[in-house]
Motif scaffolding. Sequence first.
Motif, mmCIF file in Angstrom:
data_model
loop_
_atom_site.group_PDB
_atom_site.id
_atom_site.type_symbol
_atom_site.label_atom_id
_atom_site.label_comp_id
_atom_site.label_asym_id
_atom_site.label_seq_id
_atom_site.Cartn_x
_atom_site.Cartn_y
_atom_site.Cartn_z
ATOM 1 N N CYS A 122 0.830 -1.195 0.000
ATOM 2 C CA CYS A 122 0.000 0.000 0.000
ATOM 3 C C CYS A 122 0.870 1.253 0.000
ATOM 4 O O CYS A 122 1.669 1.466 0.913
ATOM 5 C CB CYS A 122 -0.900 -0.045 1.232
ATOM 6 S SG CYS A 122 -2.131 1.228 1.225
ATOM 7 N N ASN A 123 0.735 2.079 -1.037
ATOM 8 C CA ASN A 123 1.436 3.376 -1.158
ATOM 9 C C ASN A 123 2.920 3.290 -0.856
ATOM 10 O O ASN A 123 3.477 4.144 -0.165
ATOM 11 C CB ASN A 123 0.817 4.410 -0.206
ATOM 12 C CG ASN A 123 -0.632 4.644 -0.529
ATOM 13 O OD1 ASN A 123 -1.020 4.638 -1.705
ATOM 14 N ND2 ASN A 123 -1.443 4.812 0.489
ATOM 15 N N SER A 147 6.917 3.434 -1.241
ATOM 16 C CA SER A 147 8.025 4.036 -1.988
ATOM 17 C C SER A 147 9.331 3.578 -1.362
ATOM 18 O O SER A 147 9.403 3.345 -0.155
ATOM 19 C CB SER A 147 7.957 5.567 -1.929
ATOM 20 O OG SER A 147 6.821 6.018 -2.615
ATOM 21 N N ASP A 172 5.291 4.967 -5.130
ATOM 22 C CA ASP A 172 3.842 4.841 -4.967
ATOM 23 C C ASP A 172 3.292 3.523 -5.525
ATOM 24 O O ASP A 172 2.469 3.509 -6.428
ATOM 25 C CB ASP A 172 3.150 6.038 -5.653
ATOM 26 C CG ASP A 172 1.740 6.224 -5.109
ATOM 27 O OD1 ASP A 172 1.495 5.741 -3.980
ATOM 28 O OD2 ASP A 172 0.913 6.812 -5.810
ATOM 29 N N ASN A 195 1.177 0.160 -5.360
ATOM 30 C CA ASN A 195 0.046 -0.520 -4.735
ATOM 31 C C ASN A 195 -0.131 -1.869 -5.418
ATOM 32 O O ASN A 195 -0.135 -1.939 -6.646
ATOM 33 C CB ASN A 195 -1.230 0.305 -4.885
ATOM 34 C CG ASN A 195 -1.203 1.509 -3.970
ATOM 35 O OD1 ASN A 195 -1.368 1.380 -2.766
ATOM 36 N ND2 ASN A 195 -0.939 2.669 -4.557
ATOM 37 N N GLY A 197 4.843 3.891 3.174
ATOM 38 C CA GLY A 197 3.901 2.845 2.797
ATOM 39 C C GLY A 197 4.137 1.564 3.582
ATOM 40 O O GLY A 197 5.027 1.491 4.425
ATOM 41 N N LYS A 214 7.321 2.360 -11.179
ATOM 42 C CA LYS A 214 5.940 2.148 -10.793
ATOM 43 C C LYS A 214 5.590 0.693 -11.079
ATOM 44 O O LYS A 214 6.289 0.035 -11.837
ATOM 45 C CB LYS A 214 5.011 3.061 -11.588
ATOM 46 C CG LYS A 214 5.198 4.532 -11.231
ATOM 47 C CD LYS A 214 4.223 5.394 -11.968
ATOM 48 C CE LYS A 214 4.221 6.800 -11.396
ATOM 49 N NZ LYS A 214 3.431 6.960 -10.189
#
Lengths: 283, 255
Positions: free
Chosen positions: B13-14, B16, B27, B29, B64, B216
């Motif tokens: 979750c979130n 980095s 970021d 997820n 995160g 990402k």
Amino acid sequence: MSELWSVLFDPNICFFRYALLTGIFASLPFGIIGTLVVVRRISYIAGAISHCVLGGIGLGLYLEKAVGVSWFGPLQGAVVASLLAAVVLALVSRHARQREDSVIGALWAVGMATGLLFIAKTPGYVDPMSYLFGNILLVSKSDFIFVLILDVVVLGLVGVFYHKFLAICFDEEFSRLRGLRTGWLYLLLLCLTALTIVLLVRVVGIVMVIALLTLPAAVAGNFSSNILQMMLLAVLFCAGFVVAGLGVSFTLDLPSGPIIIVIAAMVYLLILVGGKVAKVFKK
Amino acid sequence: MIGDPEKSAISICNLSFRYDAQAVLVDVNLDIDPLDSICVVGPNGGGKTTLIKLILGLLIPETGTVRVFGRKPEAARLRIGYVPQYAQYDPQFPISVLEVVCMGRLGQSFTGRYSRHDREQALAALAEINLVDIASRPFSSISGGQRQRVLIARALASRGDILILDEPTANIDHESEVKFFDLLAKLNQRMTILMVTHEVGFASTFFKRVACVNKKVKIHPTSTLTGDLIREMYGGDLQMIRHDHCCSGEGHSHE
């Protein structure tokens, strides 16, 4: 040769028997810890610890002779300095991965430097040569007792945690994922290495520690299919090198430390070359 | 043993992560259900291995969270079977195949000694990959493909619920690869599978989803994996040269 036997069994000359017994009993930790150092590939760390030992020896000599502390001599100093170096190196490998080699190099030199400074300030003449190049013929009863204690400690700890040591040497990351406390195990391994090095310094001296720690294990590695075999063979080879070295040094009147190392290195070389030749003939 | 179906096997979750100044993952997820099979692809340096190490708890995220069966990775580690690349091992290390597989059973006792049950589990894991007959051989004497399978057996021996593999097909031929995916399909019936690979094409026939990692993380069902998509995530041309081959300081030898 007969002269050697007569010295060995002369009830009035005990230093040679002490040297021989120390060499044989010291081969246990040398072979066992040497094997772990070789397969874990940390001989440069063993080198750094060994050079730090001079710092401790210097401190011990200084405290004993200049300050008059009777319970803290070179042996105690060596033990403290080697363990301290082990702790520092374990912390460095955990927290400063990329700078590890710089720290090892610095520690290596600083250990020597502080040792020489302490020796310079110690009254009376101290010959650093015997520490740098060792002299097994100078071992005393207290050294022999240290050897016996180290035998028990190394055999006990490596015996009990054999599989854990094997695991962190083979694959530290995976061991950590299986819930092993790899940081503590590595520290324990370095501390055992440190104590073994203190003993090695007595036998072959600071400069040649790495050779007697790694050569028997390296020779043994050629004939072993698992670590236990490698340890047993390394112990036997190491004892063989020390006994042969003592014999040669006595008969030819040469310093024992360098002779032991040269014999070990020659055997290693012979086995390497022999292995290559055997391979060629197989083809 | 299957985890609570209400919960994800792995949930990120979130997240980095950066090495010093360089952002590696931004970021992220990601939710992986129990018994899912996910293939992690992306360019070298894109963060694939970092992502794996974060899931294993070997690295700590900057921001995160990572949860494995709802718990921190450190706490859930024993439920993960991890298969690293075999090339990182010292080829001269004197150790037998069975000893390597037994390491999957570590952490069961204080001294690290293996019980009879541990050895049985290790042999059962070897049986699962059809390598029981080489159990007593030295690890250094077997082929690269066999070593890779032995490392899988080691991960299976720990009887986890998640199997994470890092480039397991890098050194095996196509025929072995087909067998390898048959094995994965069998294991997928009881384990969640996460596999890092650089070969997108063939892998896509097995995995349910593909995670493209390049700073990402984007998830695609494998059915939508097209040439355009591959070009997009690799940024133009596809290079099949391996840059990610890691060696020890002394290097390693190839037999």
